[in-house]
Design a protein around this motif. Sequence first.
Motif, PDB file in Angstrom:
ATOM      1  N   GLY A  22       0.825  -1.197   0.000  1.00  0.00           N
ATOM      2  CA  GLY A  22       0.000   0.000   0.000  1.00  0.00           C
ATOM      3  C   GLY A  22       0.862   1.250   0.000  1.00  0.00           C
ATOM      4  O   GLY A  22       2.071   1.188   0.141  1.00  0.00           O
ATOM      5  N   LYS A  23       0.198   2.382  -0.161  1.00  0.00           N
ATOM      6  CA  LYS A  23       0.915   3.658  -0.233  1.00  0.00           C
ATOM      7  C   LYS A  23       1.719   3.934   1.018  1.00  0.00           C
ATOM      8  O   LYS A  23       2.840   4.422   0.954  1.00  0.00           O
ATOM      9  CB  LYS A  23      -0.103   4.796  -0.397  1.00  0.00           C
ATOM     10  N   TYR A  24       1.134   3.644   2.181  1.00  0.00           N
ATOM     11  CA  TYR A  24       1.819   3.976   3.419  1.00  0.00           C
ATOM     12  C   TYR A  24       3.069   3.141   3.564  1.00  0.00           C
ATOM     13  O   TYR A  24       4.122   3.613   3.998  1.00  0.00           O
ATOM     14  CB  TYR A  24       0.885   3.764   4.610  1.00  0.00           C
ATOM     15  N   LEU A  25       2.968   1.876   3.175  1.00  0.00           N
ATOM     16  CA  LEU A  25       4.113   0.985   3.250  1.00  0.00           C
ATOM     17  C   LEU A  25       5.253   1.490   2.375  1.00  0.00           C
ATOM     18  O   LEU A  25       6.416   1.487   2.765  1.00  0.00           O
ATOM     19  CB  LEU A  25       3.663  -0.397   2.780  1.00  0.00           C
ATOM     20  N   TYR A  27       5.740   4.560   1.545  1.00  0.00           N
ATOM     21  CA  TYR A  27       6.223   5.766   2.217  1.00  0.00           C
ATOM     22  C   TYR A  27       7.209   5.386   3.316  1.00  0.00           C
ATOM     23  O   TYR A  27       8.285   5.962   3.430  1.00  0.00           O
ATOM     24  CB  TYR A  27       5.003   6.508   2.776  1.00  0.00           C
ATOM     25  N   VAL A  28       6.841   4.381   4.101  1.00  0.00           N
ATOM     26  CA  VAL A  28       7.721   3.912   5.174  1.00  0.00           C
ATOM     27  C   VAL A  28       9.027   3.377   4.600  1.00  0.00           C
ATOM     28  O   VAL A  28      10.121   3.664   5.097  1.00  0.00           O
ATOM     29  CB  VAL A  28       7.010   2.816   5.996  1.00  0.00           C
ATOM     30  N   THR A  29       8.929   2.608   3.532  1.00  0.00           N
ATOM     31  CA  THR A  29      10.139   2.031   2.937  1.00  0.00           C
ATOM     32  C   THR A  29      11.064   3.116   2.411  1.00  0.00           C
ATOM     33  O   THR A  29      12.282   3.031   2.577  1.00  0.00           O
ATOM     34  CB  THR A  29       9.766   1.060   1.804  1.00  0.00           C
ATOM     35  N   ARG A 140       7.144  17.702  -6.278  1.00  0.00           N
ATOM     36  CA  ARG A 140       7.824  16.440  -6.552  1.00  0.00           C
ATOM     37  C   ARG A 140       8.146  16.471  -8.039  1.00  0.00           C
ATOM     38  O   ARG A 140       7.456  15.905  -8.865  1.00  0.00           O
ATOM     39  CB  ARG A 140       6.924  15.252  -6.209  1.00  0.00           C
ATOM     40  N   MET A 156       3.592   8.080  -5.947  1.00  0.00           N
ATOM     41  CA  MET A 156       4.562   7.653  -4.942  1.00  0.00           C
ATOM     42  C   MET A 156       5.429   6.531  -5.488  1.00  0.00           C
ATOM     43  O   MET A 156       6.624   6.468  -5.200  1.00  0.00           O
ATOM     44  CB  MET A 156       3.813   7.223  -3.676  1.00  0.00           C
ATOM     45  N   LEU A 228       9.546  14.149  -1.360  1.00  0.00           N
ATOM     46  CA  LEU A 228       8.630  13.193  -0.735  1.00  0.00           C
ATOM     47  C   LEU A 228       7.593  13.912   0.108  1.00  0.00           C
ATOM     48  O   LEU A 228       6.396  13.634   0.021  1.00  0.00           O
ATOM     49  CB  LEU A 228       9.436  12.225   0.149  1.00  0.00           C
ATOM     50  N   GLU A 229       8.047  14.851   0.943  1.00  0.00           N
ATOM     51  CA  GLU A 229       7.167  15.453   1.935  1.00  0.00           C
ATOM     52  C   GLU A 229       6.586  16.794   1.537  1.00  0.00           C
ATOM     53  O   GLU A 229       5.660  17.279   2.155  1.00  0.00           O
ATOM     54  CB  GLU A 229       7.933  15.655   3.255  1.00  0.00           C
TER      55      GLU A 229
ATOM     56  N   ILE B  30       2.944  -3.807   9.094  1.00  0.00           N
ATOM     57  CA  ILE B  30       2.575  -2.431   8.773  1.00  0.00           C
ATOM     58  C   ILE B  30       1.437  -2.370   7.790  1.00  0.00           C
ATOM     59  O   ILE B  30       0.448  -1.705   7.991  1.00  0.00           O
ATOM     60  CB  ILE B  30       3.768  -1.682   8.149  1.00  0.00           C
ATOM     61  N   ALA B  34      -3.376  -5.202   0.538  1.00  0.00           N
ATOM     62  CA  ALA B  34      -2.664  -5.015  -0.717  1.00  0.00           C
ATOM     63  C   ALA B  34      -2.861  -3.620  -1.261  1.00  0.00           C
ATOM     64  O   ALA B  34      -1.959  -3.020  -1.787  1.00  0.00           O
ATOM     65  CB  ALA B  34      -3.148  -6.034  -1.747  1.00  0.00           C
ATOM     66  N   GLN B  35      -4.049  -3.133  -1.161  1.00  0.00           N
ATOM     67  CA  GLN B  35      -4.239  -1.779  -1.683  1.00  0.00           C
ATOM     68  C   GLN B  35      -4.537  -0.820  -0.552  1.00  0.00           C
ATOM     69  O   GLN B  35      -4.699  -1.200   0.580  1.00  0.00           O
ATOM     70  CB  GLN B  35      -5.384  -1.752  -2.706  1.00  0.00           C
ATOM     71  N   ASP B  36      -4.598   0.457  -0.890  1.00  0.00           N
ATOM     72  CA  ASP B  36      -4.890   1.467   0.116  1.00  0.00           C
ATOM     73  C   ASP B  36      -6.222   1.184   0.754  1.00  0.00           C
ATOM     74  O   ASP B  36      -7.139   0.715   0.102  1.00  0.00           O
ATOM     75  CB  ASP B  36      -4.987   2.846  -0.540  1.00  0.00           C
ATOM     76  N   THR B 118      -4.074   6.599   5.114  1.00  0.00           N
ATOM     77  CA  THR B 118      -3.896   5.498   4.163  1.00  0.00           C
ATOM     78  C   THR B 118      -3.824   4.133   4.823  1.00  0.00           C
ATOM     79  O   THR B 118      -4.187   3.148   4.224  1.00  0.00           O
ATOM     80  CB  THR B 118      -2.616   5.687   3.314  1.00  0.00           C
TER      81      THR B 118
END
Lengths: 311, 440, 287
Positions: A22-25, A27-29, A140, A156, A228-229, B30, B34-36, B118
């Motif tokens: 997902g998007k947050y993951l 972002y974390v990576t 960006r 992203m 990024l931010e 975390i 799979a998707q948002d 998200t």
Amino acid sequence: MKTKLAILLLIIFLAVLPAFAGKYLLYVTIHILLLSIFSLGFNLLFGYTGLLSFGQAGFYAVGAYGCAKILLVYPSLLAGILGGVTLAGVASLLLGVLCIRHTRIYFSMLTLSFGMMIFSLAWKWRDVTGGDDGLVGIPRAPLEVPGIFKINMAAMESYYYVVLGLSLLAIYLFQRIVRSPLGLTLQGIRDSETRAACVGVSVRKYRLLSFTIAGLYAGLAGALLPPLESTVTPPVAHWSHSAEPVLATLLGGIYTFAGPIVGSALFYLLKDIIVRFTEYWLICLGVIVVVLVMGFRGGVVSIFLKEGSRR
Amino acid sequence: MKERKRISRRAFLKTAAAGIGGMTLGLKGIGASAQDKTPAKAKPARKALGVDVIKLGGQGVISGAHADYGWQIQAGAALAIEEINAKGGVLGSKLELKFMDEELKPAVAVKNARYLATEWGAHLLFGVDSSGSAMAVGPILPELDRLCMFVHASTHRLTEELVAEKGIKQIFRIAAPVYQEGNLAALIFKEFPNIKRWAGIHCDYEYGYSAWALFKDTLKKYRPDVEFVSIAWAPFWTMDFSSHISAVMAANPDAIHATPWAGEGVMLLRQALMLGVFDKIQAWFQCMGGSVDILEGISREVEAGKFKNKLWATARYIHNYPDTPENKKFVESFRKRWNRFPNYSAENAYSTIYVFKAALEKARSLKTADLIKAIEGMKIMTAGGERFFRPEDHQAIYAVPGGRVVIDPKYPIPVLGDLKVFPAQAYYRNPPFEPLKMGK
Amino acid sequence: METLAFQGLIGLSVAMYLWLLASGLTIVFGVLGVLNFAHGSLFMLGAYFAFTFYGLWGVNFWLAIALSLLSVAVVGYLMERFFLRHIYNEDHAYQLLLTFGFILIFDDAVKMVWGGVAKIPAMPSFFEGTVSVVGRPFPVYNLFIIGAGLFVAVLVWLLFEKTWWGKMVRASASDREMAGAIGINIPTLFTGVFAFGAMLAALGGALGTPVRVVAPGIGSAMIIQAFIITVIGGLGNLKGAFVGALIVGTLSAYGILLFPVFELFLIFLIMAVVLMIKPQGLFGGER
């Protein structure tokens, strides 16, 4: 052969991450990759050269603000990153000349001072840095070479690949550095300054080199932040931010190559997960630090490598 | 001494394997899906909004010298959510809250916002104490496709620049901004012909700069005879204000305008008392002095009359204004639930939840674009009075008075009395906005 | 003219307060060779304990201070005896890291025990008055702090110069091995010195409770200033710390008066300059 296979697997894993994450993951990576670059540079200074700097965040900030200022007037990702890294390199070269004459506590305190001087500049110089509000609305920007190609970075995922690519490049370069005569010399200096000098090594020159490379890495990590931010604020220069690569490297293993990278992932993930369940993440981190220092000075990597601990 | 330069292949493999394994587990931890996480349709057709639970993601500062404000936001929101859920929720769906610590750091606030939107699946965001954090969170809202109701951050730039100028429509602010500190104070003190010499003790960051600049600008327009004789700047974490106080007192001011807030504000006032300031000046305007934590902190001194009736303040809401049944009910419920008076962050958060409820009911949709349309131009009765969300800058317009800090037998803590009430239109800045020049 | 004199006196009270904070830090470095990052946390604990005894339980103010000192001495004892002691032979970096870990632990620990909201006790009545100095009211409290700072300076000097224990400490500081060889119980001595340093930190925190915010994180806010003072004066040098505190305290007071744009920058610049030109500080004497 097996090592190369493992690394290849890891790279493939990271390369296909966007497909199932997902998007947050993502972002974390990206943040983990930034911290890894930051920590690698830090560890060149600390693990390999024996100098504990508490001011690396200053160079991170120079990279970040430099990139941001460029992107705000000339939205080209390459220009921003190159500009930020260069500025950070120049800053670390200049400040390095002043810092590397001293060692141990004095070196640490001196780097702390310079880092905080950069912090207070970022905070006070409103006209240039935006003051405590920082720089906002940083685009960006697309990755482009005028006339040849232009890749939009709004998604992203696209930016993730840029960061991943640059991180892998930085890690590869780092490997070349530490395996080279330069790397061996640095460790020689770390182990015994006198012996190294007796053999004819210009201790100062090598320390300065190490310091500058660390600054370049910090600057690269910093330069990758604004796209990024979309904002850069003064806390990126604060000594508490300088403490992050220190903690990450300690966590992963100071005298190892992969330590900073492993440690960065652990550090970031730990914090991210802990704060979801409790507001008391500082004490969790503090306990981990104390446990590591008391018992596992080689960090996590040393738990797997029996011989990871230096002493 | 052992050679440490090479890592054996086997050892590296072990580490790498462990690393990958660990990372996968960690990453799984975390990102479970799979998707948002978009507001998913849970069960078909049962709830009007299509979900069983409406998720509200909030953040504020919950540690350090300013920790009470985050607590108050959380307390106010939780109370509203409890009330609404007890009555059946919003269009049949219950409300759920997740509250995180922004640590007064923009980077953390941004990360929290991303996580809440998200990962956790928040449909709506609110909160944020610090102006710096607000300025950082605002610009990423379009990417997150969520709206955020800002509950404390007072910088005028949030609405004037990010909404009115840059068009980031996902930003709304329910709290009165720095117009309270600057313009309202000017309106009050223009009526005191004997107060001509002003000094300032201000936060050495954007909040202090803008409050002081606004105050000077506006007061000078009404009273060209006024002079600003001295200024002292106090950074975050200033604990000893004696140097600042004695520096400005050296210029013999008639009155002082001050922004340090929360715990710092209490100590500033205490140290000012110790320096005999209230014997010499005619007035002291403590900008957010109407906040409950400050009133509690100085209550003994107020009771003993130490401030000689010269201490003035305002806030973004005070519990004894307006004198309406809605406000009385809110204060009573809050006191019953939390055993404390609500400060302005609490009321702002409480009202935020009710504004969300009204928007959801009006739009009958969870889509951010629909909710934005619903809140824009909304006139709604809240505990703090009637609020109107101005479409040009998404700022809630409502009036909060200023007054003297006094003891009122009806209340166990000091309150603002001798209230000077001005209609919001009189002191809010209006579009088109000119940038505020903030010198030092 | 009066303005300058008055501001200078205020600066002196600021300086004496900073001296209280820095004294313990420099003693611990001078004797043990450890730069205790968590010194500010001990300061913070001193404030919290004093708040609890005096502000919550209504104990007499002076007794509350004494109890607070004892409590923090215990904390210092535990820190040194069970943690710090075991890494004396390691790289200096680990000492910094360990004490940094303690900062994190203490910051959350106080939050868990006392809550995150700032604590505000009642103002003791004997601190409320003013005396007239150059025609302006000067707080009794600030006079008291000046007195307390001077008193501690004299006390510490007497302790280290005139007592037997002080002699042992000085011997151990200048040559640990020799001192051990002639029969001084180094580990016990070190623990004692660390606890003493902790008590000094706590004294600063405790005395500040009536007028300064008691909240998580106040320790980290102060520690940087303490570092700067000890560096300027010379790490491990008591006289240096005293003079360093005077410099930083009065400079900061005058800066606020004369240069309202007084920068954090300047303080760090001074530290950097001292470190570059004379790293042993104004009074030399690196251990």
